[in-house]
Enzyme design. Structure first.
Site, PDB file in Angstrom:
ATOM      1  N   LYS A   1       0.907  -0.973  -0.003  1.00  6.22           N
ATOM      2  CA  LYS A   1       0.130  -0.368   0.639  1.00  6.22           C
ATOM      3  C   LYS A   1       1.162   0.884   0.247  1.00  6.22           C
ATOM      4  O   LYS A   1       0.047   2.777  -0.252  1.00  6.22           O
ATOM      5  CB  LYS A   1      -1.156   0.031   1.192  1.00  6.22           C
TER       6      LYS A   1
HETATM    7  C1  LIG Z   1      -4.667  -4.433   1.515  1.00  3.69           C
HETATM    8  C2  LIG Z   1      -3.965  -5.476   1.268  1.00  3.69           C
HETATM    9  C3  LIG Z   1      -4.453  -7.004   0.910  1.00  3.69           C
HETATM   10  C4  LIG Z   1      -5.465  -6.778   0.103  1.00  3.69           C
HETATM   11  O1  LIG Z   1      -5.378  -5.588  -1.275  1.00  3.69           O
HETATM   12  P1  LIG Z   1      -6.577  -5.254  -2.016  1.00  3.69           P
HETATM   13  O2  LIG Z   1      -6.888  -4.529  -2.952  1.00  3.69           O
HETATM   14  O3  LIG Z   1      -7.191  -5.266  -0.627  1.00  3.69           O
HETATM   15  O4  LIG Z   1      -7.359  -6.228  -2.601  1.00  3.69           O
HETATM   16  C5  LIG Z   1      -3.249  -8.115   0.392  1.00  3.69           C
HETATM   17  N1  LIG Z   1      -1.853  -8.486   1.125  1.00  3.69           N
HETATM   18  C6  LIG Z   1      -1.594  -7.750   2.407  1.00  3.69           C
HETATM   19  C7  LIG Z   1      -0.392  -7.523   2.531  1.00  3.69           C
HETATM   20  C8  LIG Z   1      -2.687  -5.894   2.300  1.00  3.69           C
HETATM   21  O5  LIG Z   1      -1.800  -4.584   3.053  1.00  3.69           O
END
Ligand SMILES: *Cc1c(COP(=O)(O)O)cnc(C)c1O
Length: 461
Positions: free
Chosen positions: A109
């Site tokens: 993210k």
């Molecule tokens: C947020 C997250 C996901 C999922 O991603 P989305 O965009 O919500 O589908 C998967 N793995 C990790 C480590 C995350 O932080």
């Protein structure tokens, strides 16, 4: 490029307004009016470094920030926050792992939220005013948003997390950030409660205007946009390294933001053969792509908490296209879903829901087995989210084409799972090892819209 709402009740806005608006004022999600076709640009893009590729790809969607300024923001983002590579591709067995966790909070993210913090700051500097970011997190979004906005002038961050639904490390990654503009809120409820509170407040247009509320959640278009870049990056790199014309991606999925970026890349003409959607026991999206029915279940706690959700906030964007880009039909479908907890789309004659996707789930057992096996056989350590992706990716791949598995977090964020899977204490990172020594700050509130609203108002004075 103009942005429109999936529900059709908002005048088209430019990129910067779309970023500041977050959730559309009519309760829908903002999407680009058209999806650009970049297939004839790809050969020119092959030699670009990550930041230059990001400028080129995202530049297709941004025409209301002066080009030089936008390029500066993007370069600064990826130079400051990612001292090493942004998205290295590592061969692991006969698949490739795209490591997206080289940012400050060790999760993918950061790739989008570091950019979003810089975009907010630049917009406020140019336009004046302030922005109060309200977010809900199941774990990694919160810390990534907090690190993206900490210490920035004109921005306050109110970040809700479920009091019992995030790991100790995830909680500490958020609550140890003591900058005055960061306000952590532990909500006595689930992530879906947090998300509902956020959506309710964001749908209160009057409150939203009065307090200049914006969103950093995966509903923010800039998040999806920044994530499109690494699909293009990996497809170009892998095309070079393997000579294959097309690649496939396995994506550990929760809110459908990450894989949706891959879908946009595909629609832009990037040579992606299929997207493999991987869920844990919270498998509403997996069931949807297998049956065409999207129906609410219970939230299960798993080893991959950032995927422990039922209502996937970005799914509405996909559904909009799936229902023929008809905002009336979409609004009706979402209203019905709100009432019944169910919706369905027609499937093809062979039962296929969407040829662009395959879907599968990896439960706790499969997650642990995958972490253990990949460690023993390849000496590569996966975090539990990435392990779900690898498990499903290997099961759903087309063996003739390279498979890229998105690694969404560093394993050190989930040491208990790693210990269970490998019987060893292998998962360390200096950023995580320090956390338990640091002081924390956090408010605890009931799962109640009014309580959160009042907390925001009191804090802002
Ligand atoms: C947020 C997250 C996901 C999922 O991603 P989305 O965009 O919500 O589908 C998967 N793995 C990790 C480590 C995350 O932080």
């Amino acid at each position: 490029m103009k942005y429109i709402s999936t529900r059709g009740q908002v005048e088209p806005v430019g990129f910067e307004d779309a970023v500041l608006m977050g959730l559309a004022d009519d309760g829908g999600l903002l999407i680009p009016e058209t999806i650009p076709d970049v297939s004839d640009r790809l050969s020119d893009w092959r030699g670009l470094g990550y930041a230059d590729l990001a400028i080129a790809v995202m530049g297709e969607f941004v025409d209301d920030i002066p080009a030089e300024e936008f390029a500066g923001i993007v370069r600064r983002t990826y130079a400051d926050a990612f001292p090493a590579d942004v998205a290295p591709l590592v061969q692991v067995g006969d698949a490739w792992v795209l490591e997206l966790w080289h940012g400050p909070t060790l999760a993918f993210k950061d790739v989008a939220l570091q950019l979003l913090g810089n975009l907010f700051e630049a917009a406020l500097a140019r336009r004046g005013g302030r922005l109060n970011v309200l977010g809900a997190t199941s774990g990694d979004t919160g810390s990534a948003a907090i690190y993206g906005c900490r210490g920035r002038s004109g921005i306050e961050v109110f970040m809700m997390h479920p009091a019992e639904g995030v790991s100790e490390i995830q909680r500490r990654q958020m609550t140890t950030v003591l900058d005055e503009n960061i306000h952590n809120i532990a909500v006595r409820g689930t992530f879906d409660d947090c998300q509902r509170i956020m959506k309710t407040i964001a749908a209160d247009v009057e409150f939203k205007r009065r307090h200049a509320i914006g969103a950093v959640n995966s509903v923010n278009w800039a998040r999806v946009l920044a994530q499109i870049v690494y699909y293009v990056w990996a497809a170009l790199r892998l095309g070079e390294r393997t000579g294959s014309a097309q690649v496939q991606f396995a994506v550990p999925t929760g809110n459908f933001g990450d894989i949706l970026a891959g879908w946009y890349a595909m629609k832009m003409g990037v040579p992606i053969d299929r997207l493999i959607l991987a869920t844990n026991e919270n498998d509403i999206l997996c069931r949807f792509f297998q049956t065409g029915e999207y129906s609410l279940g219970e939230v299960h706690k798993t080893l991959s908490p950032s995927m422990d959700i039922q209502v996937a906030s970005n799914f509405e964007r996909y559904l909009y296209y799936r229902l023929g880009e008809d905002p009336r039909k979409l609004s009706q479908t979402m209203a019905d879903f709100g009432r019944t907890g169910k919706l369905a789309v027609p499937t093809g004659e062979d039962g296929t829901v969407d040829g662009d996707f395959r879907a599968g789930r990896g439960d706790t057992e499969a997650t642990l087995a995958t972490i253990g096996r990949v460690w023993r056989e390849q000496e590569y350590l996966l975090d539990p989210h990435s392990a779900v992706g690898v498990h499903v990716g290997l099961a759903c791949r087309d063996a003739g084409k390279p498979l890229v598995c998105l690694a969404t977090a560093h394993p050190a964020k989930f040491p208990d799972a790693i210990r269970t899977a490998t019987s060893e204490d292998l998962a360390h990172h200096p950023k995580i090892d320090h956390l338990h020594e640091l002081p924390t700050r956090c408010a605890v509130l009931d799962s109640d819209v009014q309580a959160v609203r009042e907390f925001v108002e009191e804090t802002l004075g």
